[in-house]
Design a protein around this motif. Structure first.
Motif, PDB file in Angstrom:
ATOM      1  N   ALA A  87       0.848  -1.196   0.000  1.00 16.40           N
ATOM      2  CA  ALA A  87       0.000   0.000   0.000  1.00 16.40           C
ATOM      3  C   ALA A  87       0.880   1.241   0.000  1.00 16.40           C
ATOM      4  CB  ALA A  87      -0.910   0.023   1.230  1.00 16.40           C
ATOM      5  N   GLN A  88       0.295   2.361  -0.383  1.00 21.20           N
ATOM      6  CA  GLN A  88       0.883   3.655  -0.057  1.00 21.20           C
ATOM      7  C   GLN A  88       0.388   3.911   1.359  1.00 21.20           C
ATOM      8  OE1 GLN A  88       2.041   6.596   1.265  1.00 21.20           O
ATOM      9  NE2 GLN A  88       0.002   7.383   0.815  1.00 21.20           N
ATOM     10  N   SER A  89       1.243   3.675   2.363  1.00 24.68           N
ATOM     11  CA  SER A  89       0.762   3.534   3.737  1.00 24.68           C
ATOM     12  C   SER A  89       1.016   4.737   4.637  1.00 24.68           C
ATOM     13  CB  SER A  89       1.399   2.293   4.376  1.00 24.68           C
ATOM     14  OG  SER A  89       2.806   2.398   4.375  1.00 24.68           O
ATOM     15  N   HIS A  90       1.535   5.811   4.101  1.00 23.67           N
ATOM     16  CA  HIS A  90       1.773   6.988   4.931  1.00 23.67           C
ATOM     17  C   HIS A  90       0.537   7.880   4.932  1.00 23.67           C
ATOM     18  CE1 HIS A  90       6.166   6.610   5.689  1.00 23.67           C
ATOM     19  NE2 HIS A  90       6.039   5.771   4.678  1.00 23.67           N
ATOM     20  N   VAL A  91      -0.050   8.034   6.105  1.00 25.71           N
ATOM     21  CA  VAL A  91      -1.282   8.812   6.218  1.00 25.71           C
ATOM     22  C   VAL A  91      -1.050  10.263   5.813  1.00 25.71           C
ATOM     23  CG1 VAL A  91      -3.089   9.610   7.778  1.00 25.71           C
ATOM     24  CG2 VAL A  91      -2.165   7.303   8.027  1.00 25.71           C
ATOM     25  N   ARG A  92      -0.008  10.881   6.336  1.00 25.62           N
ATOM     26  CA  ARG A  92       0.252  12.296   6.008  1.00 25.62           C
ATOM     27  C   ARG A  92       0.529  12.471   4.527  1.00 25.62           C
ATOM     28  NH1 ARG A  92       0.107  16.225   4.344  1.00 25.62           N
ATOM     29  NH2 ARG A  92       0.631  18.316   5.061  1.00 25.62           N
ATOM     30  N   VAL A  93       1.292  11.568   3.932  1.00 22.75           N
ATOM     31  CA  VAL A  93       1.611  11.659   2.510  1.00 22.75           C
ATOM     32  C   VAL A  93       0.353  11.474   1.658  1.00 22.75           C
ATOM     33  CG1 VAL A  93       2.865  10.530   0.620  1.00 22.75           C
ATOM     34  CG2 VAL A  93       4.009  10.981   2.793  1.00 22.75           C
ATOM     35  N   SER A  94      -0.632  10.731   2.171  1.00 23.00           N
ATOM     36  CA  SER A  94      -1.851  10.498   1.381  1.00 23.00           C
ATOM     37  C   SER A  94      -2.601  11.792   1.095  1.00 23.00           C
ATOM     38  CB  SER A  94      -2.759   9.488   2.090  1.00 23.00           C
ATOM     39  OG  SER A  94      -3.452  10.051   3.183  1.00 23.00           O
ATOM     40  N   PHE A  95      -2.438  12.801   1.938  1.00 19.68           N
ATOM     41  CA  PHE A  95      -3.054  14.102   1.666  1.00 19.68           C
ATOM     42  C   PHE A  95      -2.357  14.800   0.499  1.00 19.68           C
ATOM     43  CE2 PHE A  95      -4.416  13.472   6.066  1.00 19.68           C
ATOM     44  CZ  PHE A  95      -5.744  13.857   5.997  1.00 19.68           C
ATOM     45  N   GLU A  97      -0.736  13.076  -1.944  1.00 20.39           N
ATOM     46  CA  GLU A  97      -0.875  12.227  -3.113  1.00 20.39           C
ATOM     47  C   GLU A  97      -2.158  11.391  -3.027  1.00 20.39           C
ATOM     48  OE1 GLU A  97       2.622   9.891  -3.660  1.00 20.39           O
ATOM     49  OE2 GLU A  97       3.892  11.612  -4.075  1.00 20.39           O
ATOM     50  N   PRO A  98      -3.308  12.042  -3.012  1.00 18.97           N
ATOM     51  CA  PRO A  98      -4.561  11.292  -2.846  1.00 18.97           C
ATOM     52  C   PRO A  98      -4.874  10.365  -4.009  1.00 18.97           C
ATOM     53  CG  PRO A  98      -5.021  13.586  -3.385  1.00 18.97           C
ATOM     54  CD  PRO A  98      -3.549  13.494  -3.112  1.00 18.97           C
ATOM     55  N   GLU A  99      -4.558  10.784  -5.236  1.00 20.13           N
ATOM     56  CA  GLU A  99      -4.878   9.938  -6.382  1.00 20.13           C
ATOM     57  C   GLU A  99      -4.011   8.692  -6.391  1.00 20.13           C
ATOM     58  OE1 GLU A  99      -4.951  10.086 -11.272  1.00 20.13           O
ATOM     59  OE2 GLU A  99      -4.792  11.959 -10.133  1.00 20.13           O
ATOM     60  N   ASN A 100      -2.715   8.845  -6.146  1.00 23.04           N
ATOM     61  CA  ASN A 100      -1.822   7.690  -6.102  1.00 23.04           C
ATOM     62  C   ASN A 100      -2.214   6.760  -4.952  1.00 23.04           C
ATOM     63  OD1 ASN A 100       0.702   6.183  -6.744  1.00 23.04           O
ATOM     64  ND2 ASN A 100       1.276   6.877  -4.704  1.00 23.04           N
ATOM     65  N   THR A 101      -2.596   7.333  -3.811  1.00 17.90           N
ATOM     66  CA  THR A 101      -3.019   6.512  -2.680  1.00 17.90           C
ATOM     67  C   THR A 101      -4.260   5.701  -3.031  1.00 17.90           C
ATOM     68  OG1 THR A 101      -2.098   8.114  -1.104  1.00 17.90           O
ATOM     69  CG2 THR A 101      -3.756   6.565  -0.265  1.00 17.90           C
ATOM     70  N   GLY A 102      -5.227   6.336  -3.694  1.00 20.73           N
ATOM     71  CA  GLY A 102      -6.421   5.613  -4.110  1.00 20.73           C
ATOM     72  C   GLY A 102      -6.113   4.505  -5.108  1.00 20.73           C
ATOM     73  N   ASN A 103      -5.187   4.774  -6.022  1.00 27.82           N
ATOM     74  CA  ASN A 103      -4.830   3.802  -7.052  1.00 27.82           C
ATOM     75  C   ASN A 103      -4.128   2.580  -6.456  1.00 27.82           C
ATOM     76  OD1 ASN A 103      -4.332   2.691  -9.654  1.00 27.82           O
ATOM     77  ND2 ASN A 103      -2.303   3.602  -9.642  1.00 27.82           N
ATOM     78  N   ILE A 104      -3.161   2.821  -5.569  1.00 31.95           N
ATOM     79  CA  ILE A 104      -2.364   1.721  -5.015  1.00 31.95           C
ATOM     80  C   ILE A 104      -3.070   1.062  -3.833  1.00 31.95           C
ATOM     81  CG2 ILE A 104      -0.173   1.103  -3.961  1.00 31.95           C
ATOM     82  CD1 ILE A 104      -0.056   1.881  -6.953  1.00 31.95           C
ATOM     83  N   ILE A 107      -7.534   0.668  -5.376  1.00 28.02           N
ATOM     84  CA  ILE A 107      -7.762  -0.109  -6.593  1.00 28.02           C
ATOM     85  C   ILE A 107      -6.797  -1.282  -6.696  1.00 28.02           C
ATOM     86  CG2 ILE A 107      -7.938  -0.019  -9.112  1.00 28.02           C
ATOM     87  CD1 ILE A 107     -10.087   1.537  -7.679  1.00 28.02           C
ATOM     88  N   GLY A 108      -5.614  -1.166  -6.116  1.00 28.92           N
ATOM     89  CA  GLY A 108      -4.673  -2.284  -6.115  1.00 28.92           C
ATOM     90  C   GLY A 108      -5.278  -3.535  -5.514  1.00 28.92           C
ATOM     91  N   THR A 109      -6.126  -3.369  -4.504  1.00 26.84           N
ATOM     92  CA  THR A 109      -6.808  -4.503  -3.882  1.00 26.84           C
ATOM     93  C   THR A 109      -7.755  -5.170  -4.868  1.00 26.84           C
ATOM     94  OG1 THR A 109      -6.659  -3.486  -1.691  1.00 26.84           O
ATOM     95  CG2 THR A 109      -8.358  -5.177  -2.007  1.00 26.84           C
TER      96      THR A 109
END
Length: 350
Positions: A87-95, A97-104, A107-109
């Motif tokens: 996963a893109q597992s960093h909570v702070r980074v998800s803000f 990079e929201p699109e990449n976080t959603g994709n990996i 949708i990766g699941t």
């Protein structure tokens, strides 16, 4: 010999899970992303194992963003169990990079579940869900608590949770969600807040730094010891029927208290060294996460055994050992600084 496939095998949980499964006699396969540098340090000890466990660990290039590659790998490996930890597992980074976080993370699941469905094999699937799915919902949180994520990461994990449930109910897959609360170890990434605090305590003790910059030190988390939690993952896939389980200690501690444990272990006063920096604050904060693992204790026979104070000591001792007698970083260590110029590289994840 059972065969397991682990996505995210180079991470903290993936490496401990590989240790556990190899000890249980599994042949373990892991997916690693292709890059210009190797990122397998957490697995190096396996290849040096005197019992030759390294021969039963096979790594494959791949990525959860590549659906066709996942299909190919499942056909080639033919695993009995799949543990999806990537996963893109960093909570702070998800803000950021929201699109990449959603994709990996999200949708990766779906890509992996579809690949399992297409394989037409009797595969048992573990989904790494997260306490971040609960977000703003007051504790204690258990398997029946409503989700209220407060970050793109939390929202992506909610999506993955429900897709796992959907594939279980729609297609009869043996698919489980492990809703794990924060679990830490010396193998935690350096930008995660517990590792960051433990590392800073050891470095400040050795005169390598003076200050540690943190954000919200009043945030409450339920911190456990990662090797115990991967045991719970494995137990979920050994049940007769698939279900979802919370793994947690049931004890909440603030970031401030974790810092107190770390600094007191090396004889320092945390207040003399910890500084506040708003750059580490999230746009939306999660105030308190404390899990209720009653179901796991009853159904799996699993319970957390390591206290947060002991966890802090384990992590600080590991940092001191890394510095060694010289009190300096080993030559192959990653660079690290407490400078404000390194915010983008060192933002903490709770």
């Amino acid at each position: 010999m059972k065969r397991a496939l682990i996505t995210g095998i180079t991470g903290q949980d993936g490496s401990y899970l590989a240790d556990l499964l190899l000890d249980k006699g599994y042949e373990v396969h892991g997916i690693v992303r292709r890059s210009s540098t190797f990122n397998t340090r957490r697995l190096d000890h396996i290849y040096r194992d005197p019992h030759d466990a390294g021969r039963r660990l096979i790594l494959h290039y791949g990525d959860v963003s590549d659906a066709s590659r996942l299909v190919t790998l499942l056909a080639r490996i033919r695993p009995d169990e799949v543990y999806h930890l990537a996963a893109q597992s960093h909570v702070r980074v998800s803000f950021d990079e929201p699109e990449n976080t959603g994709n990996i993370t999200g949708i990766g699941t779906t890509r992996l579940l579809e690949a399992i469905l297409m394989s037409a094999r009797d595969i048992r699937y573990y989904q790494a869900s997260s306490s971040e799915m609960f977000g703003a919902t007051p504790p204690p949180q258990n398997e029946h608590t409503a989700f209220h994520p407060r970050s793109p990461y939390g929202a992506a994990k909610v999506y993955s949770y429900w897709m796992t449930r959907n594939y279980r109910e729609a297609y009869g897959l043996f698919a489980v969600n492990g809703i794990l609360f924060n679990h830490e170890s010396p193998r935690r990434g350096e930008t995660f807040v517990t590792r960051k605090i433990a590392r800073a305590a050891a470095r400040i003790k050795n005169g390598l730094e003076k200050h540690l910059y943190l954000g919200n030190i009043d945030a409450v988390r339920d911190w456990g010891y990662a090797p115990e939690y991967v045991e719970g993952m494995w137990r979920m896939l050994q049940r007769d029927e698939p279900d979802d389980y919370v793994l947690a200690t049931g004890v909440g501690s603030t970031v401030r208290e974790f810092a107190e444990h770390c600094f007191s272990h090396v004889g320092l006063d945390w207040q003399s060294h910890v500084r506040h920096d708003e750059a580490y604050l999230r746009p939306t904060e999660v105030d308190s996460l404390i899990g209720d693992a009653s179901k796991a204790r009853t159904a799996l026979g699993w319970s957390a055994r390591t206290s947060v104070e002991r966890l802090a000591q384990i992590m600080v001792d590991a940092e001191l050992a890394r510095l060694g007698a010289s009190g300096r970083e080993p030559s192959d260590a990653l660079p690290f600084a407490d400078s404000r110029a390194h915010h983008e590289q060192t933002r903490s994840r709770l």
